[in-house]
Write a protein that holds these residues in place. Structure first.
Motif, mmCIF file in Angstrom:
data_model
loop_
_atom_site.group_PDB
_atom_site.id
_atom_site.type_symbol
_atom_site.label_atom_id
_atom_site.label_comp_id
_atom_site.label_asym_id
_atom_site.label_seq_id
_atom_site.Cartn_x
_atom_site.Cartn_y
_atom_site.Cartn_z
ATOM 1 N N TYR A 188 0.529 -0.934 0.176
ATOM 2 C CA TYR A 188 -0.007 -0.046 -0.308
ATOM 3 C C TYR A 188 0.301 1.565 0.266
ATOM 4 N N LEU A 222 1.063 5.680 -0.343
ATOM 5 C CA LEU A 222 1.027 6.999 -0.172
ATOM 6 C C LEU A 222 1.552 7.907 -0.913
ATOM 7 N N TYR A 253 2.040 12.508 0.283
ATOM 8 C CA TYR A 253 1.416 13.292 1.411
ATOM 9 C C TYR A 253 1.769 14.831 0.832
ATOM 10 N N ALA A 258 5.940 24.324 7.847
ATOM 11 C CA ALA A 258 6.004 24.425 9.436
ATOM 12 C C ALA A 258 4.011 23.967 9.273
ATOM 13 N N GLU A 259 3.872 22.848 8.249
ATOM 14 C CA GLU A 259 2.728 22.228 8.417
ATOM 15 C C GLU A 259 3.022 20.408 8.842
ATOM 16 N N GLY A 260 1.566 19.892 9.527
ATOM 17 C CA GLY A 260 1.999 19.559 9.583
ATOM 18 C C GLY A 260 1.927 18.197 8.022
ATOM 19 N N PRO A 261 2.055 16.638 6.875
ATOM 20 C CA PRO A 261 1.815 16.751 5.950
ATOM 21 C C PRO A 261 0.361 16.635 5.844
ATOM 22 N N THR A 262 -0.077 16.594 4.822
ATOM 23 C CA THR A 262 -1.553 16.425 4.024
ATOM 24 C C THR A 262 -1.854 15.178 3.797
ATOM 25 N N PHE A 263 -2.501 13.854 3.626
ATOM 26 C CA PHE A 263 -2.685 13.006 2.956
ATOM 27 C C PHE A 263 -3.270 13.109 1.270
ATOM 28 N N LEU A 317 4.268 3.495 8.278
ATOM 29 C CA LEU A 317 4.084 3.802 7.393
ATOM 30 C C LEU A 317 5.939 4.185 7.208
ATOM 31 N N TYR A 351 1.796 8.259 17.255
ATOM 32 C CA TYR A 351 2.735 7.912 16.162
ATOM 33 C C TYR A 351 3.338 9.142 16.620
ATOM 34 N N TYR A 394 6.174 11.168 14.617
ATOM 35 C CA TYR A 394 7.632 11.402 13.777
ATOM 36 C C TYR A 394 8.771 12.402 13.794
ATOM 37 N N LEU A 442 6.502 15.412 14.939
ATOM 38 C CA LEU A 442 4.329 15.253 14.353
ATOM 39 C C LEU A 442 4.343 14.485 14.956
ATOM 40 N N GLU A 476 -4.112 4.842 5.877
ATOM 41 C CA GLU A 476 -3.987 6.326 5.374
ATOM 42 C C GLU A 476 -3.588 6.843 7.754
ATOM 43 N N GLN A 477 -2.717 7.365 7.915
ATOM 44 C CA GLN A 477 -2.690 8.401 8.850
ATOM 45 C C GLN A 477 -2.564 9.560 9.017
ATOM 46 N N PHE A 478 -3.034 10.771 9.905
ATOM 47 C CA PHE A 478 -3.198 12.098 9.686
ATOM 48 C C PHE A 478 -2.081 12.851 10.472
ATOM 49 N N PHE A 479 -1.912 13.709 10.166
ATOM 50 C CA PHE A 479 -0.377 14.332 11.105
ATOM 51 C C PHE A 479 -1.278 15.817 11.751
ATOM 52 N N GLY A 480 -1.180 15.977 12.500
ATOM 53 C CA GLY A 480 -0.899 17.646 13.585
ATOM 54 C C GLY A 480 -0.186 18.484 13.406
ATOM 55 N N PRO A 481 -0.641 19.806 13.552
ATOM 56 C CA PRO A 481 0.490 20.508 12.802
ATOM 57 C C PRO A 481 2.195 20.880 13.346
#
Lengths: 113, 111
Positions: A32, A34, A36, A41-46, A101, B34, B36, B90, B99-104
Motif C-alpha cells: 500500500y 501513499l 503526502y 512548518a505544517e504537518g503533511p496532508t494526505f 508507514l 505515532y 515522527y 509530528l 492513512e495517517q493524519f498528521f498534527g501541525p
C-alpha cells in the motif's frame, strides 16, 4: 537502508504543465502506497493512495501510477498550479508492520507562474 | 470530524534540559498514534507508535521516550536534550485505514 527512495530532492515545473514525482522502493512486502504534501512548518496532508492490486488511481488533478515489477510509483499532477508548490513525500506500508508507514525523503516541487 | 492537536508549536530549549511534547486527538476512539521527527532536509523518521493505552513501540534507540496515559493522548519526553534532538516533531493518528493524519507539528531547537 532506505526502503523508500525519492531520488530527486527538487523539481521545478511551469504552471499549467504536468508535474511528475517519482518514488522507488526496495521491500517487496510493501502493498500500500501513499503520497503526502507538506507545506513549511505544517504537518503533511494526505493526498492519494494506491493498493498493490491496482496500477493506477486518480483523484482530480492527481494520479498515482504503480509499477510493481519495477518497484516504482509516480505522482502526476496536471495541470500544475502555484499552490501545489510544497514538499511531496511518498510512503509505503506492508510486511513486518502493516500499520506503519515508511517515508521517502521528499521532493520539493516548485510550480513557477 | 477528527482533529489532532500538538503543542507547543515552537520550543527553544538548552542542551540537557527536559522535554515534554503533547498530542491529543478528538473525534475518534482507540486510534493508533505515532511520533515522527523530520530533521532539516530529511524525510520523516518514525520514533514511536502506539496501538493502545500504555502500549508503546520504539523504532529508533535514542534518549527520547513516549507515553500514552489516555486513549487519545500521546506524550513525547526526554530527560536531557541533545543538540541532535533539534527538528520538527509530528504526531499522527490512524484508524481502521492505513492513512495517517498528521498534527501541525512542533519545531524544537536545542541550543
Amino acid at each position: 537502508d532506505q526502503q523508500v527512495k525519492q531520488n530527486s530532492p527538487s523539481l521545478s515545473v511551469q504552471e499549467g504543465r504536468i508535474s511528475i514525482l517519482n518514488c522507488d522502493y526496495t521491500n517487496s512486502m510493501f502493498d500500500y502506497f501513499l503520497w503526502y504534501k507538506k507545506y513549511p512548518a505544517e504537518g503533511p496532508t494526505f493526498l492519494i493512495s494506491i493498493s498493490s492490486i491496482k496500477d493506477k488511481n486518480e483523484d482530480g488533478r492527481f494520479t498515482v501510477f504503480l509499477n510493481k515489477s519495477a518497484k516504482h510509483l509516480s505522482l502526476h499532477i496536471v495541470p500544475s498550479q502555484p499552490g501545489d508548490s510544497a514538499v511531496y513525500f511518498c510512503a509505503a506500508s506492508g510486511g513486518r508492520s502493516a500499520r506503519q508507514l515508511t517515508f521517502g525523503s521528499g521532493t520539493q516541487l516548485t510550480v513557477l507562474p | 470530524s477528527q482533529t489532532i492537536h500538538q503543542w507547543p508549536a515552537t520550543l527553544v530549549q538548552p542542551v540537557g534540559s527536559p522535554l515534554s511534547l503533547e498530542c491529543t486527538v478528538e473525534g475518534t476512539s482507540n486510534p493508533n498514534l505515532y511520533w515522527y521527527r523530520q530533521a532539516a532536509g530529511r524525510g520523516l523518521q518514525l520514533l514511536f507508535y502506539s496501538i493502545g493505552i500504555d502500549q508503546i513501540s520504539s523504532e529508533v534507540p535514542q534518549n527520547l521516550s513516549a507515553s500514552r496515559p489516555q486513549d487519545r493522548q500521546f506524550i513525547l519526553s526526554s530527560k536531557k536534550l541533545l543538540l541532535s534532538d533539534s527538528g520538527f516533531y509530528l504526531c499522527a493518528w490512524s484508524g481502521g485505514l492505513l492513512e495517517q493524519f498528521f498534527g501541525p507539528g512542533t519545531r524544537l531547537t536545542v541550543l
